[in-house]
Enzyme design. Structure first.
Site, mmCIF file in Angstrom:
data_model
loop_
_atom_site.group_PDB
_atom_site.id
_atom_site.type_symbol
_atom_site.label_atom_id
_atom_site.label_comp_id
_atom_site.label_asym_id
_atom_site.label_seq_id
_atom_site.Cartn_x
_atom_site.Cartn_y
_atom_site.Cartn_z
ATOM 1 N N HIS A 1 0.821 -1.223 0.000
ATOM 2 C CA HIS A 1 0.000 0.000 0.000
ATOM 3 C C HIS A 1 0.849 1.266 0.000
ATOM 4 O O HIS A 1 0.350 2.340 -0.314
ATOM 5 C CB HIS A 1 -0.923 0.010 1.219
ATOM 6 C CG HIS A 1 -2.022 -0.998 1.124
ATOM 7 N ND1 HIS A 1 -3.318 -0.658 0.806
ATOM 8 C CD2 HIS A 1 -2.029 -2.346 1.277
ATOM 9 C CE1 HIS A 1 -4.070 -1.749 0.785
ATOM 10 N NE2 HIS A 1 -3.312 -2.795 1.065
ATOM 11 N N ASP B 1 3.469 9.506 -0.842
ATOM 12 C CA ASP B 1 2.302 8.748 -0.392
ATOM 13 C C ASP B 1 2.045 7.627 -1.388
ATOM 14 O O ASP B 1 2.171 7.853 -2.600
ATOM 15 C CB ASP B 1 1.073 9.677 -0.373
ATOM 16 C CG ASP B 1 0.150 9.384 0.798
ATOM 17 O OD1 ASP B 1 0.115 8.238 1.260
ATOM 18 O OD2 ASP B 1 -0.550 10.311 1.238
HETATM 19 P P1 ADQ Z 1 -2.871 6.152 4.962
HETATM 20 O O1 ADQ Z 1 -1.464 6.592 5.123
HETATM 21 O O2 ADQ Z 1 -3.638 5.970 6.199
HETATM 22 O O3 ADQ Z 1 -2.996 4.835 4.070
HETATM 23 P P2 ADQ Z 1 -4.779 7.667 3.166
HETATM 24 O O4 ADQ Z 1 -4.776 6.969 1.870
HETATM 25 O O5 ADQ Z 1 -4.844 9.141 3.006
HETATM 26 O O6 ADQ Z 1 -3.508 7.369 4.067
HETATM 27 O O7 ADQ Z 1 -6.019 7.184 4.007
HETATM 28 C C1 ADQ Z 1 -6.378 7.825 5.204
HETATM 29 C C2 ADQ Z 1 -7.826 7.492 5.525
HETATM 30 O O8 ADQ Z 1 -8.109 8.035 6.814
HETATM 31 C C3 ADQ Z 1 -8.793 8.129 4.540
HETATM 32 O O9 ADQ Z 1 -9.767 7.179 4.196
HETATM 33 C C4 ADQ Z 1 -9.404 9.304 5.312
HETATM 34 O O10 ADQ Z 1 -10.769 9.507 5.063
HETATM 35 C C5 ADQ Z 1 -9.217 8.896 6.751
HETATM 36 N N1 ADQ Z 1 -8.951 10.111 7.555
HETATM 37 C C6 ADQ Z 1 -7.900 10.926 7.438
HETATM 38 N N2 ADQ Z 1 -8.009 11.938 8.322
HETATM 39 C C7 ADQ Z 1 -9.157 11.742 8.996
HETATM 40 C C8 ADQ Z 1 -9.828 12.440 10.061
HETATM 41 N N3 ADQ Z 1 -9.341 13.549 10.632
HETATM 42 N N4 ADQ Z 1 -10.957 11.926 10.531
HETATM 43 C C9 ADQ Z 1 -11.457 10.789 9.987
HETATM 44 N N5 ADQ Z 1 -10.891 10.106 8.990
HETATM 45 C C10 ADQ Z 1 -9.754 10.570 8.513
HETATM 46 C C11 ADQ Z 1 -2.086 3.923 3.427
HETATM 47 C C12 ADQ Z 1 -1.076 4.562 2.472
HETATM 48 C C13 ADQ Z 1 -1.807 5.402 1.455
HETATM 49 C C14 ADQ Z 1 -2.829 4.550 0.699
HETATM 50 C C15 ADQ Z 1 -3.711 3.774 1.671
HETATM 51 C C16 ADQ Z 1 -4.599 2.752 0.958
HETATM 52 O O11 ADQ Z 1 -0.140 5.361 3.198
HETATM 53 O O12 ADQ Z 1 -0.902 6.004 0.540
HETATM 54 O O13 ADQ Z 1 -3.651 5.399 -0.084
HETATM 55 O O14 ADQ Z 1 -2.924 3.050 2.622
HETATM 56 O O15 ADQ Z 1 -3.844 1.912 0.145
#
Ligand code: ADQ
Length: 487
Positions: free
Chosen positions: A165, A377
């Protein structure tokens, strides 16, 4: 249809003790769970992972938490030391920073690697205990890269697949890893490896070419193969998506509409700029705040007319670097608000907490500009969720070149280098001034991509590429399998 066994570090829920025999069960959030859970729920299967508490897993609360899952849940237990050295240590103080190109943040403690292997072997044992020859085993993410090797050593005969991921770094960075060869060898024990983007796939193949002299990488049209130890490993890129319809539908609900209107009413006459991130140095939050400060300094027309709403979800706060990082954010927010605020305008609204789904959607719907500027990311789902919620086809996405999502959203987003404070500051002004017609044209293009390349397509394309393999593996490769010594 082959039975699906999903393996990830965490299960889709976390157990927590709140006192003598009192337990809470919290559903896990994030991309992996929202992508894979519905698939397992629909077709059944097994999910293997850690329920988030160190020590023994309490039988009754665990059984209650998993009773209605629709699939079997197999827990893996970790001691406190294992949690510290495997999860916080090797996974999050070595692999996570290194794979995000931040090698100065790594703690290369040799004990971490030993525990990483021990825990990966335990996951492999849990898999081997329940796997049949025609199962499809899908291991997820950077915590479990050694599991492939442990599974081979156990002569597990099912198709072994893996999806990363997070990004895969280029050779110059990967080569800092003391266990570089052992890790690549372990990854090459899987039959099929999936990455988020072309860039990650290219980096992985580049590292294999440089580090594993006995491996041969072959590119065939859209298929990439590596031949290694008399086996063929297939590689591909599969950009993860979101459940577009559910975000779009959620964004039209009455409560979300009301809350987004309320949000806007709190800041009359201002365009709202939104940052939503986990607390993580890879997300580029201080750099973003510095760019915002620079924009307010150099572009006075923004003063009193924009508000940055920055929401940060607490994450990995047990790791000292994360704690220091939070303090940096606090200081920058204080500095900006101290310098620019007036009696009726506060330039940064900062929240250090997780938002409930309706509030999150209300923020996506209510904010004019999404400010998504990670230093690196794997994908970044926030960028896609923002587009899915813009049912008015308005809204501007400022997006880092270094987010995996940039590959798919570059036709509509304003792409920036998050390290270039001045460029980002000027892009805020550009977004602020962008006409409605331009906003709509760009948002339409991005929504089309996010709608089509959604999470179900991601699962389907990974599983169908892998199931071709499951059909192939028994006849061709299983005969070639042999025991590989531990490293
Ligand atoms: P993450 O590093 O966790 O995931 P991301 O893809 O942005 O990063 O996902 C974060 C999730 O958390 C999103 O679904 C978002 O809605 C939720 N979120 C963020 N801030 C929030 C808040 N304040 N309150 C509630 N919800 C919140 C890892 C990898 C990424 C990759 C994903 C999936 O680092 O690059 O996209 O896995 O493969």
């Amino acid at each position: 249809m082959n039975r699906l066994i999903v393996v990830s570090n965490r299960l889709p829920f976390a157990l927590d003790s709140t006192g003598e025999d009192l337990w809470t069960v919290t559903p896990a959030a994030g991309g992996l769970v929202s992508a894979v859970e519905p698939v397992l729920r629909e077709r059944g299967g097994i999910w293997i992972g850690w329920p988030g508490i160190a020590g023994n897993i309490p039988k009754r609360p665990f059984a209650e938490a998993t009773r209605d899952a629709g699939y079997k849940v197999v827990p893996v237990a970790l001691s406190e030391t294992e949690r510290d050295e495997f999860y916080y240590g090797y996974s999050n103080e070595v692999i996570w920073p290194l794979f995000h190109d931040l090698q100065n943040f790594c703690s290369f403690d040799p004990a971490f690697w030993e525990t990483y292997k021990t825990v990966n072997v335990r996951y492999a044992d849990a898999i081997a205990d329940c796997a049949h020859a025609d199962d499809f085993i899908w291991v997820h993410d950077y915590h479990l890269m050694y599991a492939g090797q442990a599974l081979r050593e156990r002569s597990v005969r099912a198709a072994l697949t893996f999806f990363l991921h997070i990004p895969f770094p280029p050779y110059d960075i990967f080569s800092k890893l003391p266990q570089q060869q052992r890790l690549l060898r372990a990854l090459l024990q899987f039959d099929f490896l999936g990455f988020q983007t072309r860039r990650d796939l290219r980096n992985f193949v580049g590292c294999v070419r440089r580090v594993m002299m006995e491996a041969k990488a072959v590119a065939r049209r859209d298929l990439q193969l590596v031949r290694f130890e008399k086996r063929e490993i297939r590689l591909g890129h599969f950009p993860i998506g979101i459940d577009f319809d559910s975000f779009e539908k959620g964004a039209t609900s009455e409560v979300v509409v009301q809350r987004s209107q309320q949000l806007r009413a709190n800041f009359p006459g201002c365009q709202l700029v939104l940052g939503v991130d986990r607390l993580d140095y890879s997300k580029g939050i201080p750099e973003r705040l510095r760019a915002y400060r620079d924009a307010l300094e150099r572009h006075p027309e923004l003063r009193g007319r924009v508000v940055l709403i920055q929401v940060v979800v607490p994450s990995r706060v047990e790791i000292p670097r994360y704690h220091e990082f939070k303090q940096r954010i606090d200081r920058l927010v204080g500095d900006i608000n101290g310098r620019f605020s007036t009696s009726n305008w506060l330039p940064v609204q900062y929240h250090f907490r997780s938002l409930g789904r309706e509030d999150l959607l209300a923020h996506y719907r209510g904010c004019d500009i999404a400010f998504v500027t990670p230093l690196k990311d794997g994908m970044n789902l926030v960028a896609k969720e923002y587009c899915a919620c813009r049912i008015d086809e308005n809204g501007v996405l400022i997006l880092s070149h270094f987010a995996g999502a940039a590959e798919q959203l570059k036709t509509g987003a304003l792409l920036v280098n998050p390290y270039d404070v001045e460029e980002v500051a000027d892009t805020i002004l550009k977004a602020f001034r962008m006409t409605d017609a331009d906003r709509t044209a760009r948002m339409k293009r991005m929504r089309r991509v996010v709608r089509e390349e959604n999470v179900f397509r991601w699962v389907d394309s990974f599983l169908s590429a892998g199931s071709q393999l499951a059909r192939r593996v028994p006849s061709r490769q299983r005969n070639l399998r042999r025991r590989i010594p531990s490293m």
